[in-house]
Design an enzyme around this catalytic site. Structure first.
Site, PDB file in Angstrom:
ATOM      1  N   ASP A 422       0.868  -1.170   0.000  1.00  0.00           N
ATOM      2  CA  ASP A 422       0.000   0.000   0.000  1.00  0.00           C
ATOM      3  C   ASP A 422       0.913   1.231   0.000  1.00  0.00           C
ATOM      4  O   ASP A 422       2.094   1.137   0.341  1.00  0.00           O
ATOM      5  CB  ASP A 422      -0.881  -0.031   1.254  1.00  0.00           C
ATOM      6  CG  ASP A 422      -1.661   1.253   1.436  1.00  0.00           C
ATOM      7  OD1 ASP A 422      -2.338   1.678   0.484  1.00  0.00           O
ATOM      8  OD2 ASP A 422      -1.569   1.842   2.533  1.00  0.00           O
ATOM      9  N   GLU A 459     -10.513   8.005  10.606  1.00  0.00           N
ATOM     10  CA  GLU A 459      -9.221   7.539  11.117  1.00  0.00           C
ATOM     11  C   GLU A 459      -8.144   7.551  10.037  1.00  0.00           C
ATOM     12  O   GLU A 459      -6.995   7.188  10.298  1.00  0.00           O
ATOM     13  CB  GLU A 459      -9.357   6.118  11.672  1.00  0.00           C
ATOM     14  CG  GLU A 459     -10.249   6.008  12.891  1.00  0.00           C
ATOM     15  CD  GLU A 459     -10.299   4.592  13.427  1.00  0.00           C
ATOM     16  OE1 GLU A 459      -9.705   3.692  12.795  1.00  0.00           O
ATOM     17  OE2 GLU A 459     -10.915   4.383  14.486  1.00  0.00           O
ATOM     18  N   ASP A 622      -7.066  -1.772   3.540  1.00  0.00           N
ATOM     19  CA  ASP A 622      -6.125  -2.830   3.142  1.00  0.00           C
ATOM     20  C   ASP A 622      -6.540  -4.199   3.670  1.00  0.00           C
ATOM     21  O   ASP A 622      -5.968  -5.215   3.259  1.00  0.00           O
ATOM     22  CB  ASP A 622      -4.713  -2.508   3.657  1.00  0.00           C
ATOM     23  CG  ASP A 622      -4.166  -1.222   3.068  1.00  0.00           C
ATOM     24  OD1 ASP A 622      -4.342  -1.021   1.858  1.00  0.00           O
ATOM     25  OD2 ASP A 622      -3.568  -0.431   3.821  1.00  0.00           O
TER      26      ASP A 622
END
Length: 730
Positions: A422, A459, A622
């Site tokens: 990522d 978040e 993810d």
């Protein structure tokens, strides 16, 4: 409707009397049969059972009673990993001393009996000395054999007890009732040496086993016992167990952090190497998190307690490492199945060999053969081959800031072909800042108010940057009525004046939000990350966010290429941004504007091509890819969802730990293979040798005391080989 799943309770039970793989199999089979027992895993090196059970159907008393019926003893019944580990270590220490003192006793008595070659000692005196060695030096083996007999099973203690008992009572027989002819002689020396060598080997094994858990034991042994609590304006020193979430704790230079918390005031640097393996202290200011067990270096801090007791990161790591050590892969299950039949097979082999020698030779040789076969067989070496290497290796990985959650990783990591990374928060630091604001059809203040309202409950790393910019500008977010996060796309927030959207250009196109061509051209051309804002369906502008690459990422990419592993970059960000990052890192293959489900499909595509795939990520978006990958690796700085979906958590947030984790896993796997080859080769060669199978060819038969020494040292060799992982250069 299906019945709701019943909540399961977990327990950690240190055990007494567990010595080999046969013991493990017996316990797991017996406890699994209890109604309400969901999962049982017994870790041989630590001699600890990890249980998951339905508390409505099963209780501690019933479980302990079943353990007793199986021939063992539950030393404690706890939900605390730390207290269970303490009990297990104390039992291992006690057992180590038992083996050592009984080894010394047997050695002294054997030394006395060997003087028979110099002095003329009465056969009755020799019998008494051998009896003392057999009874007192070997009582723990006989006790284990009796417990196994009551449970209608057999284990390593059975083999040792039977081999020494047969030799001893044969000597008693020929001494008290000597057969005609006088050529049958008592083998007192064999009894003493057999007990001596086996006790010596077991002492070495216990001593080495205690070193296997050092890395994990260190994590909780140094945890602080007291804390300074601020209450009513006064500072008081209290036990750490008295600290509750919400308490205010003060910390002076040089002190350990007693519990997890968030800094309220002060500035300092904290040594977090205990948790992360990272030697450089981390700076702590207001809002930063501190963790139990770490050491405050320079300044004074005041923080609010959040994680206490078993909820601290430290205790969660201890528990996770212990549970992962107890988990079993396919190889361990195979070894356990073989070990379950090993002891009965050895006993039958010993009987058959003794019967043949009794037929073709004489009784003394038959007794020797029977004792030697039982003494030389070593189920311990096979039983310890996998869990010992796992215990040492996982402990070393934890001390290096790499938390391996799943034992099956070792069977999957050796053939990794592709690592998918990522971008935001993984290859970049994730400390984004708003480098520019471009308001469209509104003022900059109004734009920032809308953006702050949209990201206030998020978040995502983007949200942290927005909140920091809004606080710097003195702007409070608008009151939010409802909020929804769409992983990989953006967020929705309802305010009094309408719905606010903040997200990617691709998502805005999907949602039907019209973006002016001039703005679209600017967004597309920029290499930075972009956060678009819309209010009541109308485009209001975009924010430009910049980020820095994590240190060492370029080195990691080169190391992966050198190891024959292809690095791939996948991100939900725009093509230009992802291409720029990939170029900076030297990654040739990258995928941009990838939503979470598309990351999962990307992993599936590589797997379909026959490539074993790992994924490294940090965010909620993810999680699907981390779960789908052969090996999922999550950054500690990421979300809990990402960590739970992963096989490995990188506690130090250093991407170079990716290649370190692969190397550690491969090293553990290599040691496991060496242990298994040795254990099986040892038994395959020495059992026939002890049975006299090679006597017709070479005239060789090994005596029982030699067989006992070989059996003891075989276990020690497996343990010592596993301990090499503590010194392995990764």
């Amino acid at each position: 409707m299906p019945e709701p799943l019943k909540p399961l309770k977990k327990a950690v039970v240190p055990l007494e009397g567990v010595h080999c793989a046969s013991c493990v199999t017996r316990l797991e089979t017996g406890l699994s049969a209890l109604p309400g027992m969901a999962k049982v895993s017994v870790n041989l090196p630590s001699r600890t059972a990890f249980l998951s059970y339905d508390p409505a159907a099963l209780g501690a008393a019933a479980i302990s009673a079943k353990i007793e019926a199986l021939g063992y003893k539950a030393l404690a019944f706890s939900e605390s990993a730390a207290s269970a580990e303490n009990t297990a270590l104390q039992e291992l220490s006690r057992e180590k001393h038992v083996f050592f003192y009984r080894f010394l006793l047997a050695l002294a008595l054997t030394g006395f009996m060997l003087t028979d070659y110099v002095f003329d000692i009465s056969s009755y005196t020799m019998m008494v000395a051998a009896g003392l060695a057999w009874w007192f030096g070997g009582w723990h083996f006989h006790d284990g054999f009796l417990r196994a007999l009551r449970a209608r099973t057999a284990d390593m203690n059975s083999l040792v007890s039977l081999s020494t008992s047969v030799t001893f009572f044969y000597g008693v027989y020929v001494t008290l009732l000597p057969p005609e002819g006088g050529h049958y002689h008592a083998q007192w020396h064999e009894v003493g040496m057999l007990i001596t060598f086996i006790n010596f080997g077991r002492w070495l094994e216990a001593r080495s086993r205690s070193r296997a858990g050092e890395a994990v034991a260190k994590l909780f042994k140094i945890a602080p016992k007291f804390a300074r609590r601020l209450k009513g304006g006064k500072e008081e020193t209290v036990p750490v167990a008295d600290i509750l979430p919400g308490d205010i704790v003060t910390l002076r230079p040089g002190e350990q952090v007693p519990v997890d918390g968030r800094v309220l005031a002060g500035a300092s640097s904290v040594d977090e190497s205990l948790l992360t393996g990272e030697p450089v202290p981390a700076d702590k200011t207001k809002g930063a998190l501190v963790y139990a067990g770490t050491v405050n270096k320079t300044g004074a801090l005041e923080f609010e307690a959040q994680g206490v007791g078993e909820e601290t990161v430290l205790m969660k790591i201890v528990k996770a490492v212990e549970e992962s050590q107890a988990q079993k892969g396919a190889v361990q299950h195979l070894v356990d199945r073989i070990s379950a039949w090993f002891v009965p097979a050895v006993f039958l082999t010993a009987l058959a060999a003794a019967g043949l020698w009794l037929h073709y030779a004489d009784l003394p040789r038959a007794v020797n053969i029977f004792a030697a076969v039982l003494a030389v067989a070593c189920p311990c070496a096979m039983g310890l081959a996998v869990p010992m290497a796992v215990a040492v290796g996982f402990g070393q990985a934890a001390s290096a800031g790499i938390l391996i959650r799943n034992a099956d990783v070792l069977e999957r990591v050796s053939g990794i072909d592709v690592v998918i990374f990522d971008k935001t928060g993984t290859v970049t630091e994730g400390r984004l800042r708003l480098s520019a604001l471009r308001a469209w059809d509104c003022g900059e203040k109004e734009f920032l108010e809308l953006l702050a309202a949209a990201e206030d409950r998020s978040e995502h790393p983007f949200a942290e940057a927005v909140r920091a910019k809004a606080a710097e500008a003195g702007i409070k977010p608008l009151p939010v009525v409802s909020f929804e996060a769409l992983p990989g796309k953006g967020v929705k927030a309802a305010v009094a004046s309408g719905e606010v959207l903040a997200g990617s250009l691709k998502w805005f196109d999907e949602a039907g939000v019209s973006v002016p061509e001039a703005a679209r051209a600017e967004i597309t051309a920029s290499p930075d990350s972009m956060l678009l804002v819309a209010h009541a369906g109308r485009f209001k502008g975009y924010a430009r966010l910049s980020d820095a690459l994590r240190p060492g990422t370029e080195t990691l990419v080169k190391d992966l290429a050198a190891a024959g592993i292809e690095p791939v970059l996948a991100s939900g960000d725009r093509q230009a941004v992802v291409a720029a990052v990939a170029a900076a890192l030297g990654i040739k293959t990258f995928h941009a504007e990838v939503f979470p489900e598309e990351k999962r499909r990307l992993v599936m595509r590589y797997k379909a091509l026959g490539k074993r795939t790992a994924m490294v990520g940090d965010g909620f978006n993810d999680a699907p890819g981390l779960s789908e990958a052969d090996i999922g690796m999550a950054m500690r700085s990421g979300t809990d969802v990402a960590a739970q979906a992963s096989d490995i958590t990188l506690m130090n947030n250093d991407l170079r730990s990716v290649i370190t984790a692969v190397k550690i896993s491969r090293a553990i796997r290599r040691v496991i293979n060496q242990n298994l080859v040795w254990a099986f080769a040892y038994n395959a060669a020495l059992i026939p040798l002890a049975a006299g199978a090679f006597y017709p060819l070479w005239g060789v038969v090994i005596p029982p005391y030699f067989a006992g020494a070989a059996m003891a040292l075989s276990s020690v060799s497996v343990v010592m080989n596993s301990l090499r992982l503590k010194r392995a250069k990764i």
